[in-house]
Scaffold this active site. Structure first.
Site, PDB file in Angstrom:
ATOM      1  CD  GLU A   3      -5.556  -6.118   0.540  1.00  0.00           C
ATOM      2  OE1 GLU A   3      -5.337  -6.570   1.697  1.00  0.00           O
ATOM      3  OE2 GLU A   3      -4.817  -6.122  -0.540  1.00  0.00           O
ATOM      4  CB  CYS A  50      10.443  -0.534   2.874  1.00  0.00           C
ATOM      5  SG  CYS A  50      10.756  -0.296   0.958  1.00  0.00           S
ATOM      6  CG  PHE A  64      -0.085   0.492   2.502  1.00  0.00           C
ATOM      7  CD1 PHE A  64      -0.031   1.654   2.991  1.00  0.00           C
ATOM      8  CD2 PHE A  64       0.305  -0.717   3.251  1.00  0.00           C
ATOM      9  CE1 PHE A  64       0.642   2.231   3.811  1.00  0.00           C
ATOM     10  CE2 PHE A  64       0.671  -0.376   4.481  1.00  0.00           C
ATOM     11  CZ  PHE A  64       1.117   1.178   5.083  1.00  0.00           C
ATOM     12  CD  GLU A  71       8.895  -2.414   8.595  1.00  0.00           C
ATOM     13  OE1 GLU A  71       9.175  -1.697   7.613  1.00  0.00           O
ATOM     14  OE2 GLU A  71       8.397  -3.437   8.261  1.00  0.00           O
ATOM     15  CE  LYS A  95      -2.743  -8.393  -4.022  1.00  0.00           C
ATOM     16  NZ  LYS A  95      -3.434  -7.591  -2.970  1.00  0.00           N
TER      17      LYS A  95
END
Length: 508
Positions: free
Chosen positions: A190, A295, A163, A396, A187
């Site tokens: 979502e 990240c 995301f 994290e 993909k």
């Protein structure tokens, strides 16, 4: 929130997204959907169908059907739609950036930068005819026997993206796969897939043949369908380390190539000679840009010796001055986190850190933004004296939470970084060339910053990662991507009679 496809839950006019398969927009066979919400307002923007195995299979069949003709297309011809796509993306740059802000929450400047990085990958893929060249040697095997290597595409590949960069990370993968002659299935997350709908409209307009690029919306079932499908040659993934391990194990067990980028706990080392006047802005961007949802965000500062007090005070002062709000509003420095669940998780993590003994030099748990009472806001948070044995130090958090853990020396800082589970990135701030050289030589991370807060490789270089931050052998972007999406074939040839002169009637 999960709803039935076609229900009136949320905004009545929020459309259900379609999949793009074989050059057509088609409704998913799914009966359930999840809502995409604006993180700043909680407004429902769209519903995402939870596609399953049947939808994945349809996309794979389309990709496999398109492969033979696309593979046989000369490389320079395969590059031409990329040149057209680059211009289309340039023309749509501002609309794409605003869509990213609406569904993900980052600031408009940050979103513009994300679009730029995606375009740069398209530009790099335009050079694939050169990057894909093999090599050879006359008489390489023996006298009169030549040897060469050619790189060939394999078939249909798939990418599963996160995301936090709903536009850019897809471009780490598919341009290289498609430019080398493969076909592809994407993909997207979502949580914020709407921008990819616009991208695929531009892909279609650029002239890529039907089936070369396919889009399947969904969540777990779609992921498992891609990992298990025998028609897919390889998987590219970015996400949390736990999921990366799952993707790697399941896809590799099915005989697929895998590049799986996981999580991180990136550290900044600040030496006493660091020029904070010059470099404080890049440190702040690293910790709090995109609300810490990168990240490559540095969520841990290891100040060395006397650097601790000044680094803490300067960071707290700068963080306190950051303005929260909607990323589309001028003057906003930091937007919301992506979801209410992410907000609640971060608030809990900050509370746990305090319980573990960290000192909240700046506490963002009670952040409020006037006029946006339903937004998912967490304010910049600085936790001092975070103990190395604590969960806060090791895990994290993926939010605007920066921990400080003082160390006595550069050697101790490097040892701390190398002992960590993750190995995505680390940065050092210093005016000492010797210290910088030691750091880059000894630190065990895939990306290293020297007086750079976000050590993000540009498209010509691989996005590296090590230890728990990456599973696989070849990284996204650059030459690594070219090799990941191709197989090397060695050809050994002998014609004529070698050292015995030309064949009768042939040659001189």
């Amino acid at each position: 929130m999960t709803t039935t496809v076609g229900s009136t839950a949320g905004e009545a006019n929020a459309q259900t997204l379609e999949n793009y398969i074989g050059g057509r927009w088609v409704a998913a066979e799914a009966t359930e959907a999840v809502e995409v919400r604006n993180p700043a307002t909680d407004e429902v923007l769209a519903r995402v169908p939870l596609s399953g195995a049947a939808d994945v299979d349809a996309a794979v069949r389309a990709a496999r059907a398109a492969f033979p003709a696309w593979r046989a297309t000369p490389p320079q011809e395969r590059a031409r739609p990329f040149f057209r796509l680059r211009q289309l993306l340039e023309d749509a740059r501002e609309d794409l950036a605003r869509q990213i802000v609406a569904e993900m929450g980052k600031t408009l400047d940050d979103a513009r930068g994300e679009v730029q990085r995606g375009i740069e990958n398209v530009e790099t893929a335009c050079g694939t005819p050169s990057l894909m060249m093999g090599y050879g040697l006359e008489d390489g095997a023996a006298r009169g026997i030549d040897e060469e290597v050619v790189y060939q595409p394999l078939g249909a590949f798939a990418g599963i993206t996160p995301f936090n960069f709903p536009f850019m990370i897809a471009f780490w993968f598919w341009p290289y796969a498609v430019a080398t002659g493969n076909t592809f299935i994407l993909k997207p997350s979502e949580q914020d897939p709407i921008v990819q709908r616009r991208v695929f409209e531009l892909i279609e307009a650029a002239g890529f043949p039907p089936g070369v690029m396919n889009l399947v919306n969904g969540a777990h079932d779609a992921v498992n369908g891609l990992l298990d499908h025998p028609g897919i040659k390889g998987i590219s993934f970015v996400g949390a380390t736990q999921t990366a391990r799952y993707v790697y194990a399941r896809a590799a067990a099915a005989g697929k190539r895998v590049q799986a980028s996981g999580g991180a706990k990136n550290a900044i080392v600040v030496l006493p000679d660091a020029d904070l006047d010059a470099y404080l802005p890049t440190i702040m961007n690293s910790a709090f840009g995109a609300a810490g949802q990168r990240c490559l965000a540095n969520s841990l500062v290891l100040p060395v010796g006397s650097a601790h007090a000044e680094a803490r005070d300067r960071v707290v002062e700068a963080a306190r001055a950051l303005r929260l709000g909607s990323g589309l509003e001028a003057g906003v420095d930091m937007g919301p986190v992506v979801s209410a669940a992410a907000r609640d998780r971060l608030v809990g993590a900050i509370g746990r850190a305090v319980d573990e003994g960290a000192e909240p030099a700046l506490d963002g748990r009670d952040a409020r933004v006037e006029g946006l009472p339903n937004g998912y806001f967490v304010g910049p948070t600085v936790l001092d004296k975070v103990a190395p044995e604590s969960r806060t130090y090791r895990e994290e958090l993926f939010g605007p939470v920066l921990g400080m853990s003082p160390v006595g020396s550069l050697d101790e800082a490097i040892a701390r970084i190398n002992a960590a589970e993750y190995g995505n990135a680390a940065s050092i701030f210093t005016e000492s060339g010797a210290a910088a050289r030691q750091f880059r030589y000894e630190v065990e991370t895939g990306n290293v910053g020297i007086n750079v807060g976000v050590a993000a490789p540009v498209a010509m270089f691989p996005f590296s990662g090590a230890k728990g931050s990456f599973l696989g052998a070849l990284h996204p972007q650059g030459r690594d991507a070219i090799r990941f999406f191709t197989e090397s074939k060695v050809v050994i040839s002998r014609w004529g009679r070698g050292d015995r002169g030309p064949v009768s009637g042939v040659g001189r």
